[in-house]
Design a protein around this motif. Structure first.
Motif, PDB file in Angstrom:
ATOM      1  N   SER A   1       0.863  -1.071  -0.017  1.00 15.96           N
ATOM      2  CA  SER A   1      -0.017   0.074  -0.001  1.00 15.96           C
ATOM      3  C   SER A   1       1.058   0.965   0.011  1.00 15.96           C
ATOM      4  N   GLU A   2       1.910   1.170   0.738  1.00 18.79           N
ATOM      5  CA  GLU A   2       2.803   2.416   0.789  1.00 18.79           C
ATOM      6  C   GLU A   2       3.474   2.565  -0.850  1.00 18.79           C
ATOM      7  N   GLU A   3       3.782   1.406  -1.213  1.00 19.36           N
ATOM      8  CA  GLU A   3       4.463   1.498  -2.628  1.00 19.36           C
ATOM      9  C   GLU A   3       3.290   2.060  -3.572  1.00 19.36           C
ATOM     10  N   ARG A   4       2.329   1.544  -3.360  1.00 18.98           N
ATOM     11  CA  ARG A   4       1.241   2.101  -4.096  1.00 18.98           C
ATOM     12  C   ARG A   4       1.083   3.496  -3.985  1.00 18.98           C
ATOM     13  N   PHE A   5       0.906   3.888  -2.729  1.00 19.52           N
ATOM     14  CA  PHE A   5       0.630   5.221  -2.446  1.00 19.52           C
ATOM     15  C   PHE A   5       1.741   6.249  -2.952  1.00 19.52           C
ATOM     16  N   ARG A   6       2.945   5.765  -2.643  1.00 22.99           N
ATOM     17  CA  ARG A   6       4.258   6.472  -3.309  1.00 22.99           C
ATOM     18  C   ARG A   6       4.251   6.660  -4.768  1.00 22.99           C
ATOM     19  N   ALA A   7       4.038   5.430  -5.450  1.00 23.47           N
ATOM     20  CA  ALA A   7       3.787   5.658  -7.001  1.00 23.47           C
ATOM     21  C   ALA A   7       2.847   6.530  -7.272  1.00 23.47           C
ATOM     22  N   THR A   8       1.697   6.270  -6.777  1.00 21.54           N
ATOM     23  CA  THR A   8       0.618   7.395  -7.065  1.00 21.54           C
ATOM     24  C   THR A   8       0.998   8.626  -6.761  1.00 21.54           C
ATOM     25  N   PHE A   9       1.370   8.944  -5.726  1.00 25.09           N
ATOM     26  CA  PHE A   9       1.851  10.040  -5.216  1.00 25.09           C
ATOM     27  C   PHE A   9       2.982  10.951  -6.200  1.00 25.09           C
ATOM     28  N   GLU A  10       3.819  10.041  -6.426  1.00 27.28           N
ATOM     29  CA  GLU A  10       5.177  10.458  -7.198  1.00 27.28           C
ATOM     30  C   GLU A  10       4.853  10.540  -8.764  1.00 27.28           C
ATOM     31  N   GLN A  11       4.238   9.739  -9.051  1.00 27.53           N
ATOM     32  CA  GLN A  11       3.860   9.294 -10.600  1.00 27.53           C
ATOM     33  C   GLN A  11       2.853  10.169 -11.113  1.00 27.53           C
ATOM     34  N   ALA A  12       1.934  10.713 -10.273  1.00 33.29           N
ATOM     35  CA  ALA A  12       0.537  11.090 -10.535  1.00 33.29           C
ATOM     36  C   ALA A  12       0.866  12.048 -11.587  1.00 33.29           C
ATOM     37  N   ALA A  13      -0.428  12.142 -12.554  1.00 30.16           N
ATOM     38  CA  ALA A  13      -0.499  13.335 -13.703  1.00 30.16           C
ATOM     39  C   ALA A  13      -0.674  14.616 -12.968  1.00 30.16           C
ATOM     40  N   VAL A  14      -1.108  14.682 -11.944  1.00 26.35           N
ATOM     41  CA  VAL A  14      -1.374  15.823 -11.332  1.00 26.35           C
ATOM     42  C   VAL A  14      -0.581  16.275  -9.976  1.00 26.35           C
ATOM     43  N   GLY A  15      -0.461  17.484  -9.698  1.00 27.40           N
ATOM     44  CA  GLY A  15       0.411  17.948  -8.381  1.00 27.40           C
ATOM     45  C   GLY A  15      -0.342  17.328  -7.261  1.00 27.40           C
ATOM     46  N   ILE A  16       0.457  16.976  -6.363  1.00 29.06           N
ATOM     47  CA  ILE A  16      -0.179  16.696  -5.093  1.00 29.06           C
ATOM     48  C   ILE A  16       0.789  17.183  -4.062  1.00 29.06           C
ATOM     49  N   CYS A  17      -0.025  17.683  -2.892  1.00 30.91           N
ATOM     50  CA  CYS A  17       0.796  18.239  -1.764  1.00 30.91           C
ATOM     51  C   CYS A  17       0.056  17.533  -0.506  1.00 30.91           C
ATOM     52  N   HIS A  18       0.987  17.668   0.365  1.00 33.17           N
ATOM     53  CA  HIS A  18       0.152  17.621   1.974  1.00 33.17           C
ATOM     54  C   HIS A  18       0.482  18.642   2.572  1.00 33.17           C
ATOM     55  N   ARG A  19      -0.471  19.237   3.293  1.00 35.39           N
ATOM     56  CA  ARG A  19      -0.329  20.571   3.799  1.00 35.39           C
ATOM     57  C   ARG A  19      -0.546  20.553   5.135  1.00 35.39           C
ATOM     58  N   ASN A  20       0.414  21.041   6.268  1.00 36.91           N
ATOM     59  CA  ASN A  20      -0.113  20.980   7.418  1.00 36.91           C
ATOM     60  C   ASN A  20      -0.852  22.335   7.892  1.00 36.91           C
ATOM     61  N   PRO A  21      -1.450  22.092   9.024  1.00 37.94           N
ATOM     62  CA  PRO A  21      -2.435  23.195   9.405  1.00 37.94           C
ATOM     63  C   PRO A  21      -1.905  24.511   9.377  1.00 37.94           C
ATOM     64  N   GLN A  22      -0.636  24.489   9.662  1.00 36.29           N
ATOM     65  CA  GLN A  22      -0.018  25.951   9.578  1.00 36.29           C
ATOM     66  C   GLN A  22       0.302  26.511   8.231  1.00 36.29           C
ATOM     67  N   GLY A  23       0.148  25.999   7.091  1.00 38.44           N
ATOM     68  CA  GLY A  23       0.112  26.153   5.814  1.00 38.44           C
ATOM     69  C   GLY A  23       1.509  25.614   5.094  1.00 38.44           C
ATOM     70  N   PHE A  24       2.189  24.838   5.781  1.00 36.71           N
ATOM     71  CA  PHE A  24       3.512  24.427   5.185  1.00 36.71           C
ATOM     72  C   PHE A  24       3.432  23.138   4.559  1.00 36.71           C
ATOM     73  N   PHE A  25       4.071  22.762   3.557  1.00 39.76           N
ATOM     74  CA  PHE A  25       4.029  21.643   2.757  1.00 39.76           C
ATOM     75  C   PHE A  25       4.584  20.589   3.554  1.00 39.76           C
ATOM     76  N   LEU A  26       3.908  19.491   3.500  1.00 39.50           N
ATOM     77  CA  LEU A  26       4.698  18.294   4.172  1.00 39.50           C
ATOM     78  C   LEU A  26       5.445  17.397   3.340  1.00 39.50           C
ATOM     79  N   ARG A  27       4.774  17.562   1.918  1.00 36.26           N
ATOM     80  CA  ARG A  27       5.024  16.487   0.895  1.00 36.26           C
ATOM     81  C   ARG A  27       4.672  17.064  -0.281  1.00 36.26           C
ATOM     82  N   VAL A  28       5.314  17.294  -1.433  1.00 31.88           N
ATOM     83  CA  VAL A  28       4.941  17.602  -2.767  1.00 31.88           C
ATOM     84  C   VAL A  28       5.516  16.600  -3.662  1.00 31.88           C
ATOM     85  N   ASN A  29       4.378  16.415  -4.544  1.00 32.03           N
ATOM     86  CA  ASN A  29       5.303  15.297  -5.685  1.00 32.03           C
ATOM     87  C   ASN A  29       5.825  16.078  -6.752  1.00 32.03           C
TER      88      ASN A  29
END
Lengths: 772, 204
Positions: A369-397
Motif C-alpha cells: 500500500s505504501e508503494e502504491r501510495f508512493r507511486a501514485t503520489f510521485e507518478q501522478a499526472a497531477v500535482g499533489i501536496c500534503h499541507r499541515n494546518p500551519q500552511g507548510f507543505f509536508l510533501r509535494v510530488n
C-alpha cells in the motif's frame, strides 16, 4: 597340658604297666615298647607343634574375631527364614540394636515395610542361585531415628557352602550417602536437562524473532527464519510451502534453508503441483495438533528436492490473518528419532512462525500500500501536496514541482502565500477554512461531487499558472486536522481555451443578440432609412425650388409624388417586419424551467465570471413543466440575466448577486423571477419598460425587454418588473403549466424539451461565478 | 476651366439616387448619378472636376473600398460619405482614406448642400492653384524615397544644412535631391513647392 595329652599319657602308662605285668621284657615287647616310646616322642613333638599352631590359630582367630566385629561393613548370617544367626558389631550398629538382642530375630523386622518383600525375594534368590546376590533396602524409619531420610543398606548375600540348614552370609553396607549423592546428581542432571531444553526453546524463539526483525524485505525475513529453524533443530533441510490447503491446485515453496551439501535440488521458489500424497500430507498436518513425524517418507519426494529424506518432521503453520503454510524439516543422511524436546521446539517455532507470517502479511500489505501510495503520489499526472494546518507543505510530488517550477526543497520551505496570486489568496484561505470545517466537503461528497477551486498560482519565474485545486482534510482519531491533501491540476491550457472560447462565445453571443434584435433593428433602420432619406431629400429639393422659383409647380408635384411613393415603401417595410415576427411564434412544448435556467446561466457564464457575479438558482418543490419554446424562454432568461448583471456593474462585487427563483404560481402557472441587487428601477418609466426602443442603458437597443414580453405573451404568460425590497430589481414572468393534451407517442413528462445540447461544464449549480 | 464642376452621386438605392439628383438639380448643380462604384469608374468623366457623394453601405464595393480604388486610379476628387448609422471607427477610417467629409443619415438637405459646395470650391481652388490632381499625383509618384524625405523636411521649414544633418547626407546631396524633386514636380520656387505639398495633403 591338654586333656588330649593326659589321655594319651594315661593310655601309654596303662600300656606300659600291662607289659610289665605280662612278661619280662621280651625282645618283642622291648621293641614294641621302644616303638611306642618313639611314637610317644613323635606325638609329643606333634603335640608341641600343634600347640604352636593352636597358639597361632588362636591369635589369628582373635584377630579375625576383631576384624569380624569391628569390620567397616556389617556381617551377619541368616537362616532361610531370614532370622539372624550371627551378626558383627558393625552390623548390629547398622541395624540399631545390640548384638545379643538381634540374634534369632528376623532381619525383615528392621527393614522398611515397603522393602520387606524385596528382602524376601533377595533371600530366596540367594538360596536358589547359590551365587552372590545384592540388593538395596531401606531400613525401618525408627531404626534410623537420628537421620531424616531413610537409611539405605546394601545387602550382598551368599549361601554358606554346605550349610545345613542353609545359612546365608550377608554383608551389610550403609549406602545412604551414596544414594543421596546419586539422587542429587540425578536431580541435577534432570534440572540441567530441563534448563538446556528451556534454553534451546527460548533461544530458538529469540533467534526466530531476531531473524524476523533483522531484515525488512519479507523474503529475506522468511529465508532467515528458515535458516534459524533448520539450525536450531540441526536438520539438513527446512522448507516452507504455501498454501497449506488441500484444495489448492499447486503449492509454492516460499523459503528454504539447507546445510551445505544437502542432497537434492534446491527447492526455493519452486511451484509443486498438488497431488494426492501431498494433499494427504497437508490434510494430516492441518488436523494434527503435534508435528507429524516421518509421515510416509516415500511420499512427495519433490519436497526433498527429488531425494527421499531419512527422517522428516512436518507441521502446519497457521497465521490468523493469512493462509496456512507447511513447515517441513528433513534429515537426509541419517535416521533421526525426533526427541520430545525437538517436537516441543518445532511446535513452539511453528507457533511463532505463524505470528511472524501474520506480521509479514501485514507488513507486505502495508508495504504494497505504501508503494502504491508512493507511486501514485510521485507518478501522478497531477500535482499533489500534503499541507499541515500551519500552511507548510509536508510533501509535494514531482508533478507539482514541474507545474510551479520549483524544486522539492524550495517548495517545502514555502507556504501558499508566496505561491498564489495575491488576488486569489483570500479565496484560497476561505476555501481551505471551509474544507477544514468539513461541512461543505462532506455534503459534497455525499452528493458524489468534489468541490474544487480554480485559482492562479505564481510560478518560480513569476508566470501565472491557472490551477484547479481540490483539497481534502485528513483527520486523526480525535477528529483534529492532521494535514490536508491538495490535488493541483494545471489548467492553464484549459483556461486559455476557455478564455478563447469565452471570447468566442461572447462574440457569438453579441452577434447572436444583435442578429436576433440588434441586427433586426439595424436592418429595419437601414431599410426604413433609405425611403426616409429619399423623402427628406425630395422635400429638401422642393424647398430649394420653392425658394428660387416658387411658380414652377410641376417639378414640385413630381417631388411630392416621389415622397408619397417613398412613404408607402417605408410602410411596406414595416408591414413585412410585422409579418416576419408573426411567423416566428412557435408551438409550445413542455419545458423544464430549472434546466433551462441552468442552460441560460451556462451560456453567459463567461460574463458572469468576468463581472464576478454570484448566481443562485432556487427551485420550489414539485415543479411542473411549463409550456413554451425552450430556445425562446432561454433567450428571455439570458436577457433578464444580462440586464441584471449590467444593472450591478457599479455595485461592489460582494453585492453582485443574481437569483433565479422558479416556483409554482397558483395551480396553473409557473413563475420565474430574476432578482438583482443593481441600480433598481428608479430611473425608468415602468409603463414603458417593455416597450420597443425604450432603453435607459447607454448603447441599449431598447428591444430586449420588448422581445421578452413578446415571447412570454405568445405563450400566454405575463412579464413584469418590480423593485427588489433589498435594493435592485426583480423581473418576473409566468408561463402556463404544460398540460399533456393529446396522445402523442412521446410522453412529454419523460422527455421534456430541455436543451440537451448545451453543456453546463459540470459546475455546481448553486454557486456559479462565486467571486473568490 | 472647360468642364463644369459636377456632383457625382454613387448610391445603390435608386430612390435615394434619384432624390439626390433632384436635390442637386433643384439648386442647379450639375449632377451625375451612378448605381455602383464600378459604373462610376467606367465613366470617362470620373476624373472631375467636381466632388463625390457616396453611400458607405453598398453591395459589391462599399464606400471605403471605393476610396481605395480612387486612390489607386489617382482620382483626386473630394469625397462626402453618407453613412446609415453613426459609426465613429468607420468615419475615422474614411477620413484616413482621404474622404474629406462624412455625413450621417437621415441627411439634412441644407447641410448636405453646404458641404457639397465647400467640396466643389476646394476642388476648383486646387485645380486653379496647383493643377490637375491626377497629374500632380503622377508627379509626386515619380519622387524617390529619399526625395520624399527631403521634400517633407523642406515643407517643415528645415534648411538644407539641417536636412543634411538629420538625414545624414552631405549638403550637396541634399541640394541635388532638392533640385531633382523641384524639377519632377515642375515647381520653380520653394513657396510653390510647399503650397503644392500642403494642398495635396488635403486630398485623397
Amino acid at each position: 597340658m591338654t586333656r588330649f595329652d593326659q589321655a594319651s599319657d594315661a593310655q601309654l602308662t596303662r600300656l606300659l604297666a600291662e607289659l610289665e605285668r605280662a612278661g619280662s621284657g621280651s625282645d618283642e615287647l622291648t621293641r614294641l615298647v621302644h616303638e611306642l616310646q618313639v611314637h610317644q616322642i613323635e606325638l609329643e613333638q606333634q603335640n608341641r607343634e600343634l600347640l604352636a599352631v593352636r597358639a597361632v590359630l588362636e591369635e589369628s582367630r582373635e584377630r579375625y574375631a576383631d576384624l569380624y566385629d569391628f569390620a567397616p561393613v556389617g556381617y551377619l548370617s541368616i537362616n532361610a527364614a531370614g532370622r539372624i544367626q550371627d551378626i558383627n558389631l558393625t552390623g548390629a550398629k547398622l541395624l540399631g540394636q545390640s548384638r545379643d538382642r538381634l540374634i534369632g530375630r528376623a532381619l525383615s523386622t528392621y527393614i522398611a515395610p515397603d522393602d520387606r518383600r524385596f528382602l524376601k525375594a533377595h533371600v530366596a534368590d540367594a538360596i536358589h542361585s547359590q551365587a552372590c546376590r545384592s540388593c538395596e533396602l531401606r531400613l525401618r524409619p525408627d531404626t534410623a531415628a537420628i537421620r531424616e531420610e531413610l537409611q539405605t543398606l546394601r545387602l550382598e548375600s551368599a549361601l554358606e557352602a554346605g550349610s545345613t540348614p542353609a545359612r546365608i552370609r550377608v554383608i551389610l553396607s550403609d549406602i545412604t550417602e551414596r544414594k543421596q549423592a546419586e539422587h542429587e546428581r540425578r536431580q541435577r542432571d534432570i534440572a540441567a536437562a530441563a534448563a538446556e531444553s528451556r534454553h534451546r526453546l527460548v533461544s530458538g524463539l529469540e533467534r526466530l524473532s531476531a531473524a524476523a526483525t533483522a531484515a525488512f524485505d519479507p523474503q529475506a525475513v522468511l529465508n532467515a527464519l528458515l535458516r534459524v529453524v533448520q539450525d536450531l533443530l540441526r536438520a539438513d533441510r527446512a522448507w516452507l510451502l504455501s498454501p497449506c490447503a488441500p484444495d489448492a491446485t499447486e503449492v509454492h515453496i516460499l523459503a528454504e534453508a539447507a546445510v551445505p551439501g544437502c542432497p537434492g535440488e534446491p527447492l526455493f521458489d519452486r511451484t509443486i503441483p498438488m497431488d494426492d500424497p501431498l494433499r494427504r500430507l497437508i490434510r494430516s498436518a492441518l488436523s494434527a495438533s503435534d508435528p507429524l513425524q516421518d509421515p510416509d517418507p516415500s511420499a512427495v519426494p519433490m519436497l526433498g528436492g527429488g531425494f527421499a529424506p531419512r527422517s522428516r518432521l512436518i507441521v502446519a503453520v497457521c497465521p490468523e490473518g493469512d493462509r496456512p503454510s507447511l513447515l517441513g524439516l528433513h534429515q537426509c543422511r541419517v535416521e533421526r528419532t525426533w526427541s520430545e524436546d525437538d517436537i516441543t521446539l518445532v511446535r513452539a517455532l511453528a507457533g511463532r512462525l505463524a505470528d511472524i507470517l501474520d506480521n509479514l502479511a501485514v507488513r507486505r500489505a502495508l508495504t504494497e500500500s505504501e508503494e502504491r501510495f508512493r507511486a501514485t503520489f510521485e507518478q501522478a499526472a497531477v500535482g499533489i501536496c500534503h499541507r499541515n494546518p500551519q500552511g507548510f507543505f509536508l510533501r509535494v510530488n514531482r508533478k507539482l514541482c514541474d507545474i510551479l517550477g520549483y524544486t522539492q526543497e524550495e517548495l517545502l520551505a514555502r507556504t501558499c502565500r508566496g505561491l498564489v496570486h495575491p488576488e486569489d489568496y483570500d479565496g484560497l484561505m476561505q476555501y481551505i477554512a471551509r474544507i477544514v470545517e468539513g461541512t461543505s466537503y462532506d455534503r459534497d461528497r455525499d452528493r458524489g461531487e468534489t468541490q474544487s477551486l480554480e485559482l492562479r498560482h505564481i510560478g518560480k519565474s513569476g508566470q501565472t499558472i491557472w490551477c484547479n485545486l481540490t483539497m481534502a482534510p485528513v483527520r486523526d482519531s480525535s477528529g483534529c486536522l492532521s494535514y490536508s491533501i491538495g490535488v493541483i491540476e494545471d489548467i492553464s491550457a484549459r483556461k486559455l481555451l476557455e478564455e478563447r472560447e469565452s471570447k468566442h462565445r461572447h462574440a457569438l453571443f453579441r452577434v447572436g443578440r444583435i442578429s436576433t434584435m440588434g441586427e433586426m433593428s439595424s436592418a429595419i433602420a437601414h431599410e426604413v432609412a433609405q425611403p426616409l432619406m429619399g423623402i427628406s431629400t425630395y422635400a429638401g429639393g422642393a424647398l430649394e425650388r420653392l425658394d428660387s422659383a416658387p411658380t414652377e409647380v410641376e417639378p414640385l408635384r413630381l417631388a411630392l409624388r416621389e415622397i408619397s411613393r417613398l412613404a408607402s415603401r417605408a410602410g411596406r417595410i414595416i408591414e413585412r417586419i410585422r409579418d416576419f415576427s408573426r411567423q416566428h411564434a412557435s408551438t409550445p412544448r413542455p419545458i423544464d424551467l430549472e434546466a433551462i435556467s441552468r442552460a441560460a446561466v451556462g451560456m453567459i457564464e463567461p460574463e458572469i465570471r468576468t463581472n464576478a457575479v454570484k448566481v443562485e438558482i432556487r427551485v420550489g418543490a414539485d415543479l411542473p413543466f411549463a409550456s413554451g419554446d425552450p430556445v425562446e424562454i432561454e433567450q428571455v432568461l439570458i436577457n433578464l440575466l444580462i440586464n441584471g448583471m449590467e444593472a450591478m456593474r457599479d455595485v461592489p462585487p460582494t453585492f453582485r448577486r443574481l437569483c433565479i427563483t422558479i416556483e409554482r404560481a397558483g395551480a396553473e402557472q409557473v413563475r420565474v423571477a430574476v432578482s438583482d441587487r443593481g441600480v433598481g428601477l428608479d430611473q425608468t418609466d415602468p409603463s414603458r419598460l417593455f416597450d420597443p426602443f425604450y432603453t435607459t442603458k447607454e448603447g441599449g437597443t431598447g428591444l430586449g425587454l420588448s422581445m421578452c414580453r413578446t415571447i412570454v405573451d405568445s405563450y400566454g404568460g405575463r412579464i413584469w418588473a418590480k423593485p427588489n425590497p433589498g435594493g435592485g430589481a426583480v423581473f418576473a414572468f409566468t408561463l402556463p403549466n404544460h398540460l399533456p393534451v393529446n396522445t402523442t407517442d412521446q410522453s412529454p413528462a419523460k422527455s421534456p424539451a430541455i436543451l440537451a445540447d448545451r453543456k453546463l461544464d459540470g459546475r455546481p449549480d448553486t454557486a456559479i461565478g462565486d467571486p473568490q | 476651366m472647360s468642364p463644369k464642376s459636377t456632383v457625382f452621386v454613387i448610391d445603390d438605392d435608386e430612390d435615394v439616387r434619384q432624390s439626390l439628383r433632384w436635390l442637386f438639380e433643384s439648386v442647379s448643380m450639375p449632377v451625375e448619378v451612378f448605381g455602383s462604384a464600378a459604373e462610376f469608374l467606367a465613366d470617362p468623366g470620373c476624373e472631375g472636376p467636381g466632388c463625390l457623394v457616396l453611400d458607405v453601405r453598398m453591395p459589391e464595393m462599399d464606400g471605403l473600398e471605393l476610396l481605395e480604388v480612387l486612390r489607386t486610379h489617382r482620382i483626386g476628387l473630394p469625397v462626402i460619405m453618407i453613412s446609415g448609422h453613426a459609426d465613429v471607427p468607420m468615419a475615422v477610417k474614411a477620413m484616413q482614406s482621404g474622404a474629406v467629409d462624412f455625413i450621417q443619415k437621415p441627411v439634412n438637405h441644407q447641410d448636405l448642400l453646404q458641404r457639397v459646395r465647400k467640396a466643389l470650391a476646394a476642388d476648383e481652388r486646387f485645380r486653379a492653384e496647383i493643377g490637375d490632381p491626377r497629374i500632380i499625383a503622377e508627379r509626386l509618384e515619380q519622387l524617390t524615397a529619399k526625395e520624399r524625405e527631403v521634400l517633407e523636411a523642406i515643407v517643415n521649414g528645415s534648411t538644407n544644412k539641417a536636412i543634411a544633418g538629420s538625414l545624414n547626407l552631405s549638403v550637396r546631396t541634399v541640394e541635388t535631391h532638392r533640385a531633382n524633386l523641384m524639377r519632377k514636380l515642375e515647381v520653380h520656387s520653394t513657396a510653390d513647392l510647399v503650397r503644392l505639398t500642403l494642398a495635396c495633403r488635403l486630398r485623397p
